[in-house]
Design a protein around this motif. Structure first.
Motif, mmCIF file in Angstrom:
data_model
loop_
_atom_site.group_PDB
_atom_site.id
_atom_site.type_symbol
_atom_site.label_atom_id
_atom_site.label_comp_id
_atom_site.label_asym_id
_atom_site.label_seq_id
_atom_site.Cartn_x
_atom_site.Cartn_y
_atom_site.Cartn_z
ATOM 1 N N GLU A 39 0.823 -1.220 0.000
ATOM 2 C CA GLU A 39 0.000 0.000 0.000
ATOM 3 C C GLU A 39 0.854 1.266 0.000
ATOM 4 O OE1 GLU A 39 -2.591 -0.621 3.337
ATOM 5 O OE2 GLU A 39 -3.511 -2.353 2.335
ATOM 6 N N ASN A 40 2.054 1.141 0.519
ATOM 7 C CA ASN A 40 2.924 2.315 0.678
ATOM 8 C C ASN A 40 3.881 2.511 -0.515
ATOM 9 O OD1 ASN A 40 3.944 4.462 2.160
ATOM 10 N ND2 ASN A 40 5.558 3.229 3.098
ATOM 11 N N ARG A 41 3.959 1.514 -1.390
ATOM 12 C CA ARG A 41 5.052 1.521 -2.375
ATOM 13 C C ARG A 41 5.057 2.742 -3.292
ATOM 14 N NH1 ARG A 41 4.835 -2.646 -7.204
ATOM 15 N NH2 ARG A 41 6.057 -0.964 -8.064
ATOM 16 N N TYR A 42 3.860 3.208 -3.720
ATOM 17 C CA TYR A 42 3.859 4.352 -4.643
ATOM 18 C C TYR A 42 4.166 5.659 -3.920
ATOM 19 C CZ TYR A 42 2.648 1.350 -8.479
ATOM 20 O OH TYR A 42 2.707 0.367 -9.433
ATOM 21 N N THR A 43 3.881 5.696 -2.626
ATOM 22 C CA THR A 43 4.264 6.893 -1.851
ATOM 23 C C THR A 43 5.788 6.949 -1.786
ATOM 24 O OG1 THR A 43 2.308 6.520 -0.521
ATOM 25 C CG2 THR A 43 3.940 8.043 0.372
#
Ligand code: NAD
Length: 493
Positions: A39-43
């Motif tokens: 869930e955090n990868r694109y941030t």
């Protein structure tokens, strides 16, 4: 505050009440961390060079502030001398960080590529994008360097990551765990400690990239597991790295560098010279000078060498037993003991050992030694040395000591290796602008500096078309006129 302290305790109590085994607990934590990182990868991937540099600086300061703790952890794990920890663990990691800080802005810039006539109305470039969520599995032999090095590259490239250090260096692993917990949230960097069972659970997950450092045998298992999800892999493996000494070598220089490369870290280095092939005319001199140099480095008597503060230990009793077995078998098969050979299992001590007249079929000439034992073989010519190397698996490193350019070229052209030092050992590992990696059996892919950044990046091709698009003239229907244009293009472009 009290709530934060109580929360993990309440979790443990709840697990006990629900009768959950440690495996289930690890699996649950892994599922939740992996999901959170997805869930955090694109941030994280959107972070700018400045933001990534700030993270690297945080690690640099932490390492600086905890240098004594790192020394202590490595002493505890395998009696590694502080000077060796400084040189081969801390300096390597801080060097990698400083190099990345200096060059990251440039590395991250899209690389323009030239076009051709067909692409006159386009502009194209390569954009380095993070792979996403990556797995880093590390070995025990340089536990800080070989865990943190890839972590630095993965941060520079903008990834989320799960890190699994070796189970055989618990003190260093615990310290790195502290570093990650203090500096990063788990949805960006999380560490999982454990042995092959934990590694197997991790390998079940569809990571975007797996960076594995370890033995060729486990490398195969990792590559097979990666195939299930078509995850890309970097494999930093091992093997038998030869050192060739020809007739023209500067012998004092050669033995000083070979002795350092062989016995540093107690010979437990993936690029340590594994065995020496020495021209027969300089063989006796080489053996005598090696013996003298080892005594100079670690002590004149066997007792002095055993109590030397500058000599590390074998990692476990199992590894110690394997090495002792290799030496004993070689001697039983006719090898001569020139120096060392003494062992003390209770201290995991194996003296720096030199062997001559080792038969080719002896197991010590078949498997990676990975310990403080150097078999020294005489060769009649460079062709014979090359022939011996060619019959073995492709090595991670090949070293050559010579002052004859023709011989140097002959060896370079007649062999293959992950990397090579001419008139030195090991130090190519430290060069910030050289890719570090193996070839086939000794690995695939590269690490260090830009090459580490690249290993953790996907090179995305981007083509931008401007309004005028001559390609449109070749779209269907394929009228005689369109066919004529296609014919011209095929012929002349
Ligand atoms: P190893 O292959 O036994 O273990 C490496 C890592 O893999 C550890 O974290 C271990 O827990 C994990 N592992 C073990 N069994 C596994 C399995 N079945 N499935 C998944 N993971 C598993 O290697 P080691 O003994 O820690 O290190 C020594 C080897 O590593 C030597 O061959 C050496 O040459 C090589 N090495 C290579 C480099 C390099 O940069 N090329 C550096 C250091 C060591």
């Amino acid at each position: 505050m009290l709530y934060q302290v109580m929360l993990p305790i309440l979790d443990i109590v709840q697990d006990i009440l629900q009768n959950k085994g440690p495996e289930t607990q690890i699996q649950e934590r892994l599922d939740s961390v992996f999901q959170a990182q997805q869930e955090n990868r694109y941030t994280i991937s959107k972070t700018t060079a400045s933001e990534r540099i700030a993270k690297l600086k945080k690690i640099l300061h932490w390492v600086d502030a905890h240098r004594t703790d790192i020394h202590k952890a490595l002493r505890e794990d395998f009696n590694k001398p502080e000077a060796e920890t400084d040189l081969s663990e801390i300096l390597v990691v801080t060097g990698e960080i400083k190099h990345a800080i200096k060059h990251l802005r440039h590395w991250m810039k899209p690389r323009r590529v030239p076009g051709s006539l067909t692409f006159l109305t386009t502009s194209s470039y390569i954009q380095f994008e993070p792979r996403g969520v990556v797995l880093i599995i590390a070995p025990w032999n340089f536990p800080f360097n070989l865990t943190m090095g890839p972590v630095v590259s993965a941060i520079a490239a903008g990834n989320c990551m799960i890190v699994k250090p070796s189970e055989l260096t618990p003190a260093t692993s615990a310290l790195m765990g502290r570093l990650f917990r203090e500096l990063f949230p788990e949805n960006e960097i999380a560490m999982f400690e454990g042995d092959k069972d934990v590694a197997t659970m991790l390998l079940e997950k569809p990571f975007d990239h797996i960076f594995f450092t370890g033995s060729p045998a486990v490398g195969r298992i990792v590559q097979q597991a990666a195939a299930k999800h078509l995850s890309t892999v970097t494999l930093e493996l091992g093997g038998k790295s030869p050192v060739i000494v020809d007739k023209s070598a500067s012998m004092d220089d050669a033995v000083a560098k070979i002795s350092w490369g062989k016995f540093m870290n107690n010979g437990q280095a993936c690029i340590a010279p594994d065995y020496a092939l020495v021209h027969k005319d300089r063989y006796a001199e080489f053996v005598e000078k090696m013996s003298k140099t080892v005594k100079k480095y670690y002590g004149q008597s066997p007792e002095e060498r055993k109590s030397s503060d500058h000599y590390a230990r074998i990692i476990t009793e199992r590894h110690h037993g394997r090495l002792k077995g290799l030496v004993d078998k070689a001697i039983e098969q006719g090898a001569k003991l020139v120096l060392g050979g003494t062992a003390d299992a209770s201290e995991k001590y194996l003296a720096p050992t030199l062997l001559t007249d080792v038969p080719n079929h002896s197991p010590i000439m078949k498997e990676e030694i990975f310990g403080p034992v150097l078999p020294i073989l005489a060769v009649d010519s460079m062709d014979q040395a090359i022939g011996i190397v060619q019959k073995m698996e492709k090595p991670l490193a090949l070293y050559m000591f010579s002052n004859t350019e023709r011989n140097i070229q002959k060896v370079l052209n007649g062999t293959t290796a992950g990397g090579t030092c001419i008139n030195d050992t090991m130090i190519h590992f430290l060069h910030p602008n050289l890719p570090f990696g193996g070839v086939n059996f000794s690995g695939s892919g590269n690490s260090h500096g830009f090459y580490g950044f690249r290993a953790f990046s996907h090179e995305r091709s981007v083509l931008r078309h401007h309004r005028l698009a001559p390609m449109k003239m070749m779209y269907p229907p394929y009228t005689p006129f369109v066919r004529k244009i296609i014919n011209l293009v095929v012929r002349y472009l």
